[in-house]
Design a protein around this motif. Structure first.
Motif, PDB file in Angstrom:
ATOM      1  N   ALA A  33      23.120 -12.742  15.969  1.00 15.78           N
ATOM      2  CA  ALA A  33      22.321 -12.319  17.110  1.00 15.78           C
ATOM      3  C   ALA A  33      23.275 -12.141  18.292  1.00 15.78           C
ATOM      4  O   ALA A  33      24.308 -12.821  18.376  1.00 15.78           O
ATOM      5  N   SER A  50      18.627 -10.316  24.716  1.00 16.83           N
ATOM      6  CA  SER A  50      19.199 -10.639  23.406  1.00 16.83           C
ATOM      7  C   SER A  50      18.571  -9.748  22.350  1.00 16.83           C
ATOM      8  O   SER A  50      17.493  -9.161  22.557  1.00 16.83           O
ATOM      9  N   SER A  52      18.179  -9.503  17.876  1.00 18.64           N
ATOM     10  CA  SER A  52      18.381 -10.153  16.594  1.00 18.64           C
ATOM     11  C   SER A  52      19.429  -9.414  15.770  1.00 18.64           C
ATOM     12  O   SER A  52      19.834  -8.296  16.102  1.00 18.64           O
ATOM     13  N   TRP A  53      19.825 -10.024  14.675  1.00 13.43           N
ATOM     14  CA  TRP A  53      20.931  -9.478  13.880  1.00 13.43           C
ATOM     15  C   TRP A  53      20.644  -8.066  13.371  1.00 13.43           C
ATOM     16  O   TRP A  53      21.552  -7.248  13.255  1.00 13.43           O
ATOM     17  N   ASN A  57      14.173  -7.553  16.805  1.00 13.43           N
ATOM     18  CA  ASN A  57      13.607  -8.365  17.884  1.00 13.43           C
ATOM     19  C   ASN A  57      14.516  -8.342  19.109  1.00 13.43           C
ATOM     20  O   ASN A  57      15.728  -8.530  18.996  1.00 13.43           O
ATOM     21  N   THR A  58      13.922  -8.087  20.248  1.00 14.74           N
ATOM     22  CA  THR A  58      14.656  -8.100  21.512  1.00 14.74           C
ATOM     23  C   THR A  58      13.909  -8.943  22.533  1.00 14.74           C
ATOM     24  O   THR A  58      12.675  -9.063  22.466  1.00 14.74           O
ATOM     25  N   PRO A 101      24.365 -17.298  12.723  1.00 13.02           N
ATOM     26  CA  PRO A 101      23.099 -17.657  12.065  1.00 13.02           C
ATOM     27  C   PRO A 101      22.862 -19.159  12.085  1.00 13.02           C
ATOM     28  O   PRO A 101      23.787 -19.951  11.907  1.00 13.02           O
TER      29      PRO A 101
END
Length: 119
Positions: A33, A50, A52-53, A57-58, A101
């Motif tokens: 992330a 931020s 996600s990998w 998702n933000t 992670p």
């Protein structure tokens, strides 16, 4: 180990736009992330956004919602922060950071890039 290098900062007038980039080294970038943070003189570093990998998702701090967009290109090992309608209060050093992670903290940080918004 992940090394992060930010670019794209500069001086812009209020209402203008900038796009920050953060280039990451290492083959594990796509599993991390990523986040953007900023720090103004005399203030603590604060979270900005931020992702996600996989980019699904933000998250954004309230003050930038609707103006900033975080995105990533895992093929290029790069995360971006598109900043529109900039305000003088957005002036800060912007840092990108990587979160491994299963980690709660951001373990890897870039050197920062200065963003200055003039009124």
């Amino acid at each position: 180990q992940v090394q992060l290098v930010e670019s794209g900062g500069g001086l812009v007038q209020a209402g203008g736009s900038l796009r920050l980039s953060c280039a990451a080294s290492g083959r594990t970038f796509s599993s991390f992330a990523m986040g953007w943070f900023r720090q103004s003189p005399g203030k603590e570093r604060e979270f900005v956004a931020s992702i996600s990998w996989n980019g699904d998702n933000t998250y954004y701090t309230d003050s930038v919602k609707g103006r900033f967009t975080i995105s990533r290109d895992n093929a290029k090992n790069t995360v971006y922060l598109q900043m529109n309608n900039l305000k003088p209060e957005d002036t800060a050093v912007y840092y990108c950071a990587a979160q491994a992670p299963a980690r709660l903290d951001y373990d890897y940080w870039g050197q920062g890039t200065q963003v200055t918004v003039s009124s």
